[in-house]
Design an enzyme around this catalytic site. Sequence first.
Site, PDB file in Angstrom:
ATOM      1  N   GLU A  87     138.609 -86.528  92.738  1.00 30.26           N
ATOM      2  CA  GLU A  87     137.244 -87.056  92.762  1.00 30.26           C
ATOM      3  C   GLU A  87     137.267 -88.556  92.485  1.00 30.26           C
ATOM      4  O   GLU A  87     138.024 -89.025  91.635  1.00 30.26           O
ATOM      5  CB  GLU A  87     136.382 -86.365  91.710  1.00 30.26           C
ATOM      6  CG  GLU A  87     136.147 -84.898  91.996  1.00 30.26           C
ATOM      7  CD  GLU A  87     135.318 -84.209  90.929  1.00 30.26           C
ATOM      8  OE1 GLU A  87     134.927 -83.055  91.161  1.00 30.26           O
ATOM      9  OE2 GLU A  87     135.083 -84.807  89.870  1.00 30.26           O
ATOM     10  N   SER A 102     132.762 -86.706  92.359  1.00 28.46           N
ATOM     11  CA  SER A 102     132.177 -85.984  91.238  1.00 28.46           C
ATOM     12  C   SER A 102     130.722 -85.690  91.549  1.00 28.46           C
ATOM     13  O   SER A 102     130.063 -86.424  92.294  1.00 28.46           O
ATOM     14  CB  SER A 102     132.277 -86.842  89.974  1.00 28.46           C
ATOM     15  OG  SER A 102     131.421 -86.372  88.978  1.00 28.46           O
TER      16      SER A 102
END
Length: 557
Positions: free
Chosen positions: A445, A471
């Site tokens: 992420e 994220s």
Amino acid sequence: MSVHDRSSLITQGVERTPNRAMLRAVGFGDGDFNKPIIGVANGYSTVTPCNAGLNVQADRAVAALHEAKTMPQIFGTITVSDGISMGTEGMKYSLVSREVIADSIETVCGAARVDGLLAIGACDKNMPGALIAIARMNIPSIFVYGGTIKPGHLDGRDLTILSAFEAVGEFSAGRINKTELLEVERHSCPGVGACGGMFTANTMSSAIEAMGMSLPYSSTMAAEDAEKAESTSESAHVLARAVEQQLLPRQIMTRNAFENAVSVVMATGGSTNAVLHLLAIAHAAEVPFSLDDFETIRKRVPVLCDLKPSGKYVTVDLHRAGGIPQLMKILLAHGVLHGDAKTITGETVAETVASVPAEPRKDQDVIRPWSNPIAPEGHLVILRGNLATEGAVAKISQTPKMTGPARVFDSEEICLAAILSGRIKPGDVIVIRYEGPKGGPGMREMLAPTSALIGAGLGSSVGLITDGRFSGATHGLVVGHVAPEAAVGGAIALVHDGDSITIDSQTRKLELHISAEELERRHGAWKAPEPRYKTGVLAKYRRLVSSSSIGAVTDLV
């Protein structure tokens, strides 16, 4: 396997005496061998605050399962912390852990021949990991969310883990001093529970509730509140009934259930990771579902919840405003939810929300009425073009379109250093590649770079595309899951610094502005990089993992 079949394995004939002897050693008495055996998959860990409170829930579940005349057998499964590993090499293990969790739950339940499963989790990957296992095994099951963290507070504002990441960018840009940075860090995470905005954990808990695999209201409860423990006990009794009635996950996790889950993700402004995880769960459940289905649903479902990361409120505010049942009732009233979908309680969605008003309360503005949405269509847009022939996922919270020169980086770390040193300018389109499922491996992420952009005041003027993930805390003009990824020779591997790139959420295009001939020439000159890992779990994952466009699953036939 039915309850009767499972019990007969224990009770029939003298050859089963060793089985009974071992079960006596863990608490079985003479009257227990005809009771259903329930596996309790406990994701407890102090590795992360998300799961640090799960033992309390597990103990409540075990007590309630005994009350329900079943025999609970508790076992552990792993978890990793995305927040703690973010921006490091450790983040490569995050998506890998989803598969390890699914495999571990399936392994224990398959070996122990349990009659049902209660899975407890509270972090980004143990939730979809549990649902993947549940879909594969198709034994009566329920998911229990460990609960969200309560917000931190500083100078009259709510803080989440995202506040700490963005404060780093603010500090690097000279917008706050070191003392202010430290105060944000000290106050962002005040206790246990999953990250507090509509980030990946709360997105997935909401989707699981919408799908019918957890109890109403359970997905937005705070980890430390008494109602969470009470909901866990109720979940155990509901599961006991499901075992008795043989209500199976695949009777609940239907095509309509997945459409309901996506509708709720869109209406809450949820995480891009929901796309990856719901595709993987659907694969495990053998339900046909594709990227194009997300786009179809997006067009008919508005964003109704004003939630962080791009909005104002946190998940406990959503809970006080009526939670997911209130949102689902609004969607049902306007014809974008399947009311006949079954839930783990045995009721349909329509029956579950029958007493919920069709309009949100007027004394709150967390959940907007249908007539006054945050945005008229969903925020997760599926892009295609010569840079993403298999598709990419854009999270559009501000700028819907931009064209700019590519700033190309072959890893997250190199990109972050460029942002923090002030080398990224308004109008640039950042390209972070070789971070995909195979290339990372593990599809990290990119929260550190995106938070640094926001903190530096560049969130609405700089685009970012990657074959990695984002994220759930990410917002801005970001495009992830670009497929094919760089490591397999996708077009993202062929971008040069200064090439013009267009991100257009309105026409759903992701285009590299070079000729087809030049693209082909570059592809002919491209050479695959050496794998970064040749042994161990990351190497194994790299060999097995599929494209992000189909969920990055590892068990394709």
